[in-house]
Design a protein around this motif. Structure first.
Motif: not given
Length: 431
Positions: A124-134, A332-339, A396-403
């Motif tokens: 849904y959004q990029p990760i940047y240096a210095g920004n915490p993720i929970y 990339i919106v999503d990626m669904d893989l089977t191994l 430009a691309v508009i980032l996806p919005e979570p439900d």
């Protein structure tokens, strides 16, 4: 298919059975967040850790390595590779206080092999240096099946990893599936009996090197939506031959993937905390059951021809294929893989993609069929991905919005930090 072996109460570790009781307990866990035992490898995303992760994936895209380059892109800075969240995410979920809840989550499927079978990422959004993720983790789904690999009963568990920013806005979800299989059947099934580790000739290795040289990265040159047609092939990305350095390099960026192991005194502490995760080798030395990823002799004891990779490695490799093609301005919106098979030491995998669907407007994702195929011609990794590309007509691309449900869950994740809302959530069993 990749695996992390789980040890049972018997030292041989090869007689684990799946019980009806464990299946019912697994289903009862659906939706309940569980506190992760270990601090994430990277408690805070930083420029170096982002670069180290990309290095471990074999991805030299400057968008993931160079903050100065990143400032020239629409992202205005270095961003993390798509699957970087596996190495971060502060988990504020409180530990279970009641014995009934503790018992529900204690020791499922002991003595079975736990095989990584697939993953679906959504971003849904990029990760940047210095920004915490929970983050939080909970069981999303449980399915009972008959295992064609082991010959016995199996249980497929899917766990959701939800990653959010400090405001509770979803950053990504990772729905990761594992097969718990009765290991005693793997040798009987004999499906891997005729597989041997690849022996390379100089001429064959020249072809591998040529494939690396042929890699194409779109980079700063936009891949416009208008220029994409159904049936278009993505430039391939070569990976391998897989070796121990590749496994080590992945751990350099990833950490130990939440297994809670480590060197020397950390190993001593881990053996005290989870003795069943260690088994003596032929010299009597306690070794982690996870050594199947670098110890071919142990893999062969279990009827597997050689040591092999992690499923998350191949997920990162396929995402490398996609980010090369979409360029700096895509998403990339999503990626669904089977191994569907193992990636043994000595194997190469060629990551490929083909556009199979294109919506009527640039705001609709483009669907891509993706695969990673070994030198034996076996597509061990298959799936689809959906991407957004910039448009020459609408921009430009508009980032996806979570439900709404995901946004609400994300708000709860950060509300567990404290305050009156956090107290109410804990009192109601929601935190």
């Amino acid at each position: 298919m990749t695996t992390t072996e789980k040890s049972g109460t018997e030292k041989s570790g090869t007689t684990g059975k799946i019980t009806d009781e464990d299946i019912e307990r697994a289903k009862a866990q659906i939706g309940i967040p569980v506190k992760q035992r270990d601090i994430p490898w990277n408690t805070l995303p930083q420029a170096d850790s982002i670069s180290h992760f990309a290095f471990g994936c074999g991805d030299d895209n400057p968008l993931f390595h160079d903050p100065e380059y990143g400032r020239t892109t629409r992202w205005h800075g270095q961003i993390a590779p798509p699957t970087y969240p596996i190495t971060t995410g502060l988990d504020q979920t409180p530990a279970f206080a009641d014995e009934e809840r503790k018992k529900l989550f204690r020791g499922l499927f002991r003595g079975t092999g736990k095989y990584y079978s697939g993953v679906k990422w959504t971003w849904y959004q990029p990760i940047y240096a210095g920004n915490p993720i929970y983050s939080e983790v909970y069981t999303l789904d449980v399915q009972v099946k008959q295992s064609s690999f082991s010959g016995g009963r199996s249980v497929k568990e899917t766990y959701r990893h939800l990653y959010v920013d400090a405001a509770g806005r979803p950053v990504a979800t990772r729905d990761e599936s594992y097969i718990n299989a009765e290991r005693s059947g793997s040798k009987k099934a004999g499906k891997l009996r005729d597989v041997e580790r690849k022996r390379w000739t100089p001429e064959e290795l020249e072809e591998v090197e040529a494939a690396y040289e042929a890699e194409v990265r779109q980079g700063a040159d936009p891949n416009w939506w208008e220029g994409v047609e159904v049936g278009a092939e993505l430039p391939a990305v070569m990976k391998g031959p897989l070796g121990v350095v590749d496994i080590i390099s992945m751990h350099m960026g990833w950490g130990w993937g939440g297994y809670g192991i480590g060197p020397l005194k950390y190993a001593h502490q881990a053996r005290k905390r989870m003795p069943a995760f260690y088994e003596p080798d032929e010299y009597g030395m306690p070794e982690v059951v996870q050594r199947l990823h670098w110890d071919s002799a142990r893999a062969q004891e279990l009827g597997i021809p050689a040591a092999y990779d992690y499923g998350q490695m191949r997920a990162a490799w396929v995402s490398h294929l996609l980010t090369n093609w979409i360029g700096d301005d895509g998403w990339i919106v999503d990626m669904d893989l089977t191994l569907r098979g193992f990636n043994y030491h000595g194997d190469t995998h060629l990551c490929t993609g083909r556009v199979i669907e294109k919506g009527a407007t640039p705001r609709e994702p483009i669907t891509i069929e993706v695969a990673a195929t070994s030198q034996r011609g076996e597509a061990t990794t298959q799936g689809t991905a959906r991407v957004l590309l910039p448009s020459q007509t609408i921009g430009a691309v508009i980032l996806p919005e979570p439900d709404e449900d995901l946004r609400a869950r994300g708000a709860q994740v950060v509300s567990r930090l404290g305050g009156k809302v956090g107290e109410t959530l804990r009192r109601n069993g929601l935190a």
